[in-house]
Motif scaffolding. Structure first.
Motif, PDB file in Angstrom:
ATOM      1  N   VAL A  54     -46.175  22.300  -4.623  1.00 32.70           N
ATOM      2  CA  VAL A  54     -45.688  22.773  -3.330  1.00 32.70           C
ATOM      3  C   VAL A  54     -44.198  22.476  -3.194  1.00 32.70           C
ATOM      4  CG1 VAL A  54     -45.848  22.506  -0.835  1.00 32.70           C
ATOM      5  CG2 VAL A  54     -47.936  22.550  -2.214  1.00 32.70           C
ATOM      6  N   ARG A  55     -43.807  21.260  -3.573  1.00 37.45           N
ATOM      7  CA  ARG A  55     -42.385  20.887  -3.490  1.00 37.45           C
ATOM      8  C   ARG A  55     -41.530  21.789  -4.364  1.00 37.45           C
ATOM      9  NH1 ARG A  55     -44.325  15.511  -2.992  1.00 37.45           N
ATOM     10  NH2 ARG A  55     -44.333  15.232  -5.259  1.00 37.45           N
ATOM     11  N   ASP A  56     -42.030  22.139  -5.544  1.00 36.04           N
ATOM     12  CA  ASP A  56     -41.263  23.009  -6.446  1.00 36.04           C
ATOM     13  C   ASP A  56     -41.064  24.397  -5.834  1.00 36.04           C
ATOM     14  OD1 ASP A  56     -41.078  20.993  -8.289  1.00 36.04           O
ATOM     15  OD2 ASP A  56     -42.701  21.727  -9.584  1.00 36.04           O
ATOM     16  N   VAL A  57     -42.109  24.936  -5.204  1.00 29.82           N
ATOM     17  CA  VAL A  57     -41.997  26.253  -4.573  1.00 29.82           C
ATOM     18  C   VAL A  57     -41.044  26.186  -3.381  1.00 29.82           C
ATOM     19  CG1 VAL A  57     -43.227  28.080  -3.347  1.00 29.82           C
ATOM     20  CG2 VAL A  57     -44.265  27.029  -5.349  1.00 29.82           C
ATOM     21  N   VAL A  58     -41.170  25.146  -2.570  1.00 30.28           N
ATOM     22  CA  VAL A  58     -40.283  24.982  -1.419  1.00 30.28           C
ATOM     23  C   VAL A  58     -38.839  24.877  -1.879  1.00 30.28           C
ATOM     24  CG1 VAL A  58     -39.596  23.404   0.429  1.00 30.28           C
ATOM     25  CG2 VAL A  58     -42.011  23.998   0.126  1.00 30.28           C
ATOM     26  N   LYS A  59     -38.589  24.101  -2.931  1.00 31.67           N
ATOM     27  CA  LYS A  59     -37.223  23.964  -3.444  1.00 31.67           C
ATOM     28  C   LYS A  59     -36.669  25.308  -3.892  1.00 31.67           C
ATOM     29  CE  LYS A  59     -34.340  21.355  -6.697  1.00 31.67           C
ATOM     30  NZ  LYS A  59     -33.533  22.536  -7.056  1.00 31.67           N
ATOM     31  N   ALA A  60     -37.495  26.099  -4.587  1.00 30.35           N
ATOM     32  CA  ALA A  60     -37.046  27.429  -5.024  1.00 30.35           C
ATOM     33  C   ALA A  60     -36.730  28.310  -3.827  1.00 30.35           C
ATOM     34  CB  ALA A  60     -38.116  28.077  -5.901  1.00 30.35           C
ATOM     35  N   ALA A  61     -37.565  28.233  -2.785  1.00 30.92           N
ATOM     36  CA  ALA A  61     -37.327  29.042  -1.582  1.00 30.92           C
ATOM     37  C   ALA A  61     -36.029  28.631  -0.901  1.00 30.92           C
ATOM     38  CB  ALA A  61     -38.509  28.897  -0.623  1.00 30.92           C
ATOM     39  N   VAL A  62     -35.785  27.325  -0.795  1.00 34.09           N
ATOM     40  CA  VAL A  62     -34.555  26.832  -0.162  1.00 34.09           C
ATOM     41  C   VAL A  62     -33.342  27.224  -0.996  1.00 34.09           C
ATOM     42  CG1 VAL A  62     -33.268  24.761   0.485  1.00 34.09           C
ATOM     43  CG2 VAL A  62     -35.707  24.938   1.038  1.00 34.09           C
TER      44      VAL A  62
ATOM     45  N   SER B 143     -37.641  33.037   2.715  1.00 41.72           N
ATOM     46  CA  SER B 143     -38.592  32.595   3.729  1.00 41.72           C
ATOM     47  C   SER B 143     -40.014  32.694   3.169  1.00 41.72           C
ATOM     48  CB  SER B 143     -38.448  33.431   4.997  1.00 41.72           C
ATOM     49  OG  SER B 143     -38.730  34.794   4.725  1.00 41.72           O
ATOM     50  N   MET B 144     -40.988  32.317   3.973  1.00 42.25           N
ATOM     51  CA  MET B 144     -42.384  32.403   3.543  1.00 42.25           C
ATOM     52  C   MET B 144     -43.236  32.977   4.663  1.00 42.25           C
ATOM     53  SD  MET B 144     -43.254  28.910   1.447  1.00 42.25           S
ATOM     54  CE  MET B 144     -42.091  28.160   0.305  1.00 42.25           C
ATOM     55  N   ARG B 145     -44.420  33.478   4.254  1.00 43.10           N
ATOM     56  CA  ARG B 145     -45.454  33.817   5.228  1.00 43.10           C
ATOM     57  C   ARG B 145     -46.750  33.157   4.820  1.00 43.10           C
ATOM     58  NH1 ARG B 145     -49.654  37.816   6.018  1.00 43.10           N
ATOM     59  NH2 ARG B 145     -48.841  39.347   4.532  1.00 43.10           N
ATOM     60  N   ILE B 146     -47.292  32.366   5.735  1.00 42.69           N
ATOM     61  CA  ILE B 146     -48.632  31.836   5.567  1.00 42.69           C
ATOM     62  C   ILE B 146     -49.592  32.937   6.005  1.00 42.69           C
ATOM     63  CG2 ILE B 146     -50.288  30.153   6.447  1.00 42.69           C
ATOM     64  CD1 ILE B 146     -47.895  28.231   6.790  1.00 42.69           C
TER      65      ILE B 146
ATOM     66  N   LEU C 184     -52.703  26.205  10.673  1.00 38.75           N
ATOM     67  CA  LEU C 184     -51.948  25.005  11.030  1.00 38.75           C
ATOM     68  C   LEU C 184     -51.964  23.983   9.902  1.00 38.75           C
ATOM     69  CD1 LEU C 184     -52.994  24.602  14.785  1.00 38.75           C
ATOM     70  CD2 LEU C 184     -50.915  25.639  13.840  1.00 38.75           C
ATOM     71  N   ASN C 185     -53.051  23.937   9.138  1.00 43.02           N
ATOM     72  CA  ASN C 185     -53.091  23.041   7.985  1.00 43.02           C
ATOM     73  C   ASN C 185     -52.047  23.442   6.949  1.00 43.02           C
ATOM     74  OD1 ASN C 185     -55.191  21.533   9.052  1.00 43.02           O
ATOM     75  ND2 ASN C 185     -56.800  22.579   7.888  1.00 43.02           N
ATOM     76  N   HIS C 186     -51.954  24.736   6.670  1.00 47.48           N
ATOM     77  CA  HIS C 186     -50.946  25.219   5.725  1.00 47.48           C
ATOM     78  C   HIS C 186     -49.544  24.977   6.268  1.00 47.48           C
ATOM     79  CE1 HIS C 186     -53.662  27.013   2.840  1.00 47.48           C
ATOM     80  NE2 HIS C 186     -54.272  27.729   3.782  1.00 47.48           N
ATOM     81  N   ALA C 187     -49.362  25.219   7.569  1.00 52.96           N
ATOM     82  CA  ALA C 187     -48.048  25.015   8.176  1.00 52.96           C
ATOM     83  C   ALA C 187     -47.623  23.550   8.064  1.00 52.96           C
ATOM     84  CB  ALA C 187     -48.077  25.445   9.641  1.00 52.96           C
ATOM     85  N   ARG C 188     -48.572  22.647   8.245  1.00 55.35           N
ATOM     86  CA  ARG C 188     -48.261  21.214   8.195  1.00 55.35           C
ATOM     87  C   ARG C 188     -47.753  20.820   6.813  1.00 55.35           C
ATOM     88  NH1 ARG C 188     -52.808  19.812   9.911  1.00 55.35           N
ATOM     89  NH2 ARG C 188     -52.261  20.271  12.077  1.00 55.35           N
ATOM     90  N   ILE C 189     -48.288  21.445   5.773  1.00 51.84           N
ATOM     91  CA  ILE C 189     -47.823  21.142   4.416  1.00 51.84           C
ATOM     92  C   ILE C 189     -46.351  21.502   4.273  1.00 51.84           C
ATOM     93  CG2 ILE C 189     -48.088  21.760   1.984  1.00 51.84           C
ATOM     94  CD1 ILE C 189     -51.083  22.202   2.568  1.00 51.84           C
ATOM     95  N   LEU C 190     -45.962  22.670   4.786  1.00 54.05           N
ATOM     96  CA  LEU C 190     -44.556  23.072   4.709  1.00 54.05           C
ATOM     97  C   LEU C 190     -43.687  22.185   5.590  1.00 54.05           C
ATOM     98  CD1 LEU C 190     -44.822  26.980   4.699  1.00 54.05           C
ATOM     99  CD2 LEU C 190     -44.531  25.424   2.762  1.00 54.05           C
ATOM    100  N   GLU C 191     -44.175  21.861   6.780  1.00 52.91           N
ATOM    101  CA  GLU C 191     -43.417  20.977   7.673  1.00 52.91           C
ATOM    102  C   GLU C 191     -43.191  19.613   7.026  1.00 52.91           C
ATOM    103  OE1 GLU C 191     -45.123  22.815  11.902  1.00 52.91           O
ATOM    104  OE2 GLU C 191     -46.045  21.048  10.981  1.00 52.91           O
ATOM    105  N   ASP C 192     -44.202  19.101   6.326  1.00 55.22           N
ATOM    106  CA  ASP C 192     -44.066  17.803   5.653  1.00 55.22           C
ATOM    107  C   ASP C 192     -43.025  17.851   4.542  1.00 55.22           C
ATOM    108  OD1 ASP C 192     -45.981  16.748   7.308  1.00 55.22           O
ATOM    109  OD2 ASP C 192     -47.627  16.885   5.835  1.00 55.22           O
ATOM    110  N   ASN C 193     -42.729  19.064   4.074  1.00 59.37           N
ATOM    111  CA  ASN C 193     -41.678  19.251   3.069  1.00 59.37           C
ATOM    112  C   ASN C 193     -40.362  19.686   3.703  1.00 59.37           C
ATOM    113  OD1 ASN C 193     -42.649  19.167  -0.018  1.00 59.37           O
ATOM    114  ND2 ASN C 193     -44.376  19.791   1.272  1.00 59.37           N
ATOM    115  N   ASP C 194     -40.278  19.491   5.024  1.00 60.40           N
ATOM    116  CA  ASP C 194     -39.062  19.812   5.778  1.00 60.40           C
ATOM    117  C   ASP C 194     -38.673  21.291   5.637  1.00 60.40           C
ATOM    118  OD1 ASP C 194     -37.088  18.981   7.576  1.00 60.40           O
ATOM    119  OD2 ASP C 194     -35.604  18.681   5.984  1.00 60.40           O
TER     120      ASP C 194
END
Length: 381
Positions: A120-128, A133-136, A164-174
């Motif tokens: 998840v962190r790797d995908v978030v880093k690539a997106a940043v 952006s992303m869509r859940i 909301l569970n999926h959203a929380r994962i992204l929020e936890d990764n800022d």
């Protein structure tokens, strides 16, 4: 007794994100999108379909990326198209990273489905890193097993909890640059899920009734479901899911928004269903005009009424109007006023010429800044 203005739609307040250069949420116009049905690995076929969707007015287009060949083709696809491209990632986190690196404007991906926290962190880093952006995207047909065990069946509460569970994962990764959808093929389930989600968060919402059906049945289901949500102020971007040419999804999407006064593009035709009073073949005339005016993007209104019962009244409210009169002598209205008559044989060509001229006039006024604030608001909405 206080009655809310009957045409007023108060949109839900949401945060705003960007899909490429297109704003979604906040006070941005509600966007219309579709999805290609070509093999994404066939770059040329996908590019041609995206061009057709662009011509129809698509604000963004989603493509499926189930394999590496698809993400490899993305660079060429994105380079040769102008709308933001959304990469639909199934479960493989590497496809998300590859799509972001290729220039995708958004990833459709559920972070809880792609494995470990490191992935998840790797995908978030690539997106940043690539301003993506992303869509859940929660779907009633693919809810997590634990939620089905908890609730017993797909239900609004389960869908909202999943989102909301999926959203929380992204929020936890800022990471907060995302929108959410909670789609179902059942209108009641989908609407209730969106209503619950709208109350639970302020993220922009992507609306859709998934697997709605063919062109006719899918249009009806989508119009009911999306119409209910949009009328209540819920929704920031929409996709009408049809088993039909994707271009039809864009057309239906705009018609839904136009019918609610939320957005206008092209010619809005007000026409009667026809009856024994019609002085010309209304149905055939409207079919022909829809085809011949499809290239007009400027918002304007045209009324085509077969007789004088409702014709003059409808014409008063449209830019151009046509009302059936005598046997071969029909009245043309301009800006709500009677102007001249036209014969049946010349009618279609004449109306097309009038609409094209009116569209050019409106565009010239817009370009010169001479359109009043009220007129501009009506036409841009």
């Amino acid at each position: 007794m206080s009655i809310r203005p009957y045409r007023e739609i108060v949109r839900r307040k949401s945060r705003q994100i960007y899909v490429g250069d297109v704003p979604v949420g906040g006070d941005a116009p509600i966007t219309v999108q579709s999805m290609t049905n070509t093999l994404t690995s066939d770059a040329r076929a996908t590019i041609e379909q995206i061009h057709a969707l662009e011509d129809a007015g698509a604000d963004m287009v989603r493509v499926s990326c189930p394999d590496e060949a698809s993400t490899r083709a993305l660079k060429e696809i994105i380079r040769e198209t102008s709308v933001p491209v959304i990469a639909d990632i199934h479960f493989h986190y590497k496809r998300g990273i590859e799509a972001a690196e290729a220039g995708a404007a958004c990833l459709r991906i559920n972070p809880g489905n792609i494995g470990s926290a490191d992935r998840v962190r790797d995908v978030v880093k690539a997106a940043v890193d690539h301003n993506c952006s992303m869509r859940i995207g929660v779907n009633a047909g693919s809810l997590e097993r634990e939620l089905l065990e908890k609730y017993g069946e797909p239900c609004p509460e389960a869908m909202v909890e999943s989102a909301l569970n999926h959203a929380r994962i992204l929020e936890d990764n800022d990471f907060f640059n995302f929108k959410i959808s909670v789609k179902a093929s059942d209108v009641f389930l989908s609407v209730a899920a969106y209503q619950g989600l709208a109350e639970a968060c302020d993220y922009p919402l992507h609306l859709g009734i998934t697997e709605a059906g063919g062109l006719s049945t899918g249009t009806v289901k989508s119009s009911i479901g999306l119409g209910m949500l949009l009328w209540s102020g819920i929704g920031d971007t929409i996709r009408v899911s049809l088993s039909a040419d994707p271009v039809e999804e864009i057309k239906v999407g705009y018609e839904i928004l136009k019918s609610l006064g939320l957005r206008r593009r092209g010619v809005t035709i007000i026409s009667c269903p026809s009856c024994a009073r019609q002085a010309f073949p209304v149905i055939k005339t409207v079919e022909t005009l829809e085809q011949r005016l499809a290239h007009i993007q400027t918002p304007l209104t045209l009324s085509i009424i077969g007789c004088v019962v409702n014709g003059p009244g409808e014409a008063r409210e449209t830019d151009i109007g046509l009302t059936g009169g005598g046997k071969d002598n029909h009245m043309v209205y301009l800006s709500g006023l009677t102007d001249h008559k036209v014969a049946t044989g010349d009618m279609v060509d004449h109306i097309v010429e009038l609409v094209e001229a009116k569209a050019a006039e409106i565009e010239a006024l817009n370009a010169s800044g001479e359109t009043t604030a009220i007129e501009a608001a009506k036409r841009i909405a």
